[in-house]
Scaffold this motif. Structure first.
Motif, PDB file in Angstrom:
ATOM      1  N   VAL A 138       1.442  -7.824  -3.227  1.00  0.00           N
ATOM      2  CA  VAL A 138       2.068  -7.067  -3.037  1.00  0.00           C
ATOM      3  C   VAL A 138       3.269  -8.045  -2.856  1.00  0.00           C
ATOM      4  O   VAL A 138       3.229  -9.514  -2.090  1.00  0.00           O
ATOM      5  CB  VAL A 138       1.905  -6.459  -1.381  1.00  0.00           C
ATOM      6  N   GLY A 175      -3.014  -8.476  -0.729  1.00  0.00           N
ATOM      7  CA  GLY A 175      -2.880  -6.835   0.046  1.00  0.00           C
ATOM      8  C   GLY A 175      -4.324  -5.843  -0.016  1.00  0.00           C
ATOM      9  O   GLY A 175      -5.160  -7.283   0.636  1.00  0.00           O
ATOM     10  N   THR A 184       2.490  -3.449  -6.184  1.00  0.00           N
ATOM     11  CA  THR A 184       1.505  -4.485  -5.997  1.00  0.00           C
ATOM     12  C   THR A 184       0.746  -4.471  -7.075  1.00  0.00           C
ATOM     13  O   THR A 184       0.482  -3.616  -7.879  1.00  0.00           O
ATOM     14  CB  THR A 184       0.577  -3.328  -5.621  1.00  0.00           C
TER      15      THR A 184
END
Length: 256
Positions: A67, A60, A114
DNA sequence: CGCGGAAGCC
DNA sequence: GGCTTCCGCG
């Protein structure tokens, strides 16, 4: 002063570092060698994350953040690896949640699928007796990126956001000089499954080391260069040839 | 979705 | 110990 993983970053990056990598011997011990266990979920995650352009999981915007782009597919792959045919994201995420207590991982709130690695804790939890490590961490506090607000990355701005002063976990092995106590080093052997236990060969190492965000490779190259020049004699060094690409490279159980 | 308790498995 | 399985809760 923290070992070799210093915070200064120079412009130099060895152009050949992606071709030849040097590792201490113990870094090549397979995960299933004595003293180590079956593959752990975070090994697996790091492994997948090392493969750039993966559709299942990707890094991410923040350092250590990743993610899960295809949760059920990730669960399926994990299930295949572990021989659990009925694995799904619900169960996998429970396993991830167990990492919260250990502080290996935490959730990035508000962002779906996430999570974020805490590399420092990852090492501390799994390899508690690292000699120089106890100097690295407490001095800088366990998290060197505190200047980054957690809310900061609403937008996915790749580079220069997270600039760790301690480079990521895969570099930490370089902080452990072989030097005096051989017995200690022996203790570490086989304890770095995420370095050495990846499915097959050194080729995977290269993938792994492309790892997280951004400048890690740069630091890595730099570190390597200096170690090569300065202290290589003190290490039990191995040269790992990085096979650029195998057509066979899906020789993992990913494909069935 | 995401959380964490509880029990079970290896 | 490290999950896996299941589940009730918000």
């Amino acid at each position: 002063m923290h070992c070799c993983c210093s915070s200064h970053m120079g412009p130099l990056i060895s152009p050949s570092w992606s071709q030849t990598m040097l590792f201490p011997d113990w870094a090549y011990k397979p995960a299933w060698s004595p003293g180590s266990r079956q593959v752990q979920l975070w090994h697996f995650l790091l492994e997948l994350l090392g493969r750039d352009g993966d559709e299942v999981i990707a890094w991410g915007g923040e350092w250590g953040e990743f993610v899960i782009q295809d949760p059920e597919q990730l669960a399926k792959l994990w299930g295949e690896r572990k021989g659990k045919l009925h694995m799904n994201y619900d169960k996998l995420s429970r396993a991830l949640r167990y990492y919260y207590n250990k502080q290996i991982l935490h959730k990035t709130k508000g962002k779906r699928f996430t999570y974020k690695f805490n590399f420092s804790k990852l090492i501390l939890v799994n390899y508690p007796n690292m000699p120089c490590y106890q100097q690295v961490i407490p001095s800088e506090s366990s998290f060197p990126y505190s200047f980054l607000s957690s809310e900061e990355s609403l937008y996915r701005t790749p580079v220069y956001k997270a600039q760790p002063s301690v480079s990521h976990s895969l570099m930490l092995p370089y902080c452990f000089p072989k030097s005096s106590s051989f017995s200690q080093v022996d203790t570490y052997q086989g304890q770095f499954p995420f370095l050495s236990a990846l499915p097959s060969s050194a080729a995977n190492l290269s993938e792994l080391l492309r790892l997280p965000p951004f400048s890690s490779t740069l630091q890595f190259g730099q570190t390597l260069t200096s170690w090569q020049k300065k202290r290589s004699a003190e290490w039990c060094l191995n040269a790992a040839r990085v096979i650029s690409k195998k057509d066979d490279s899906d020789g993992q159980e990913e494909k069935v």
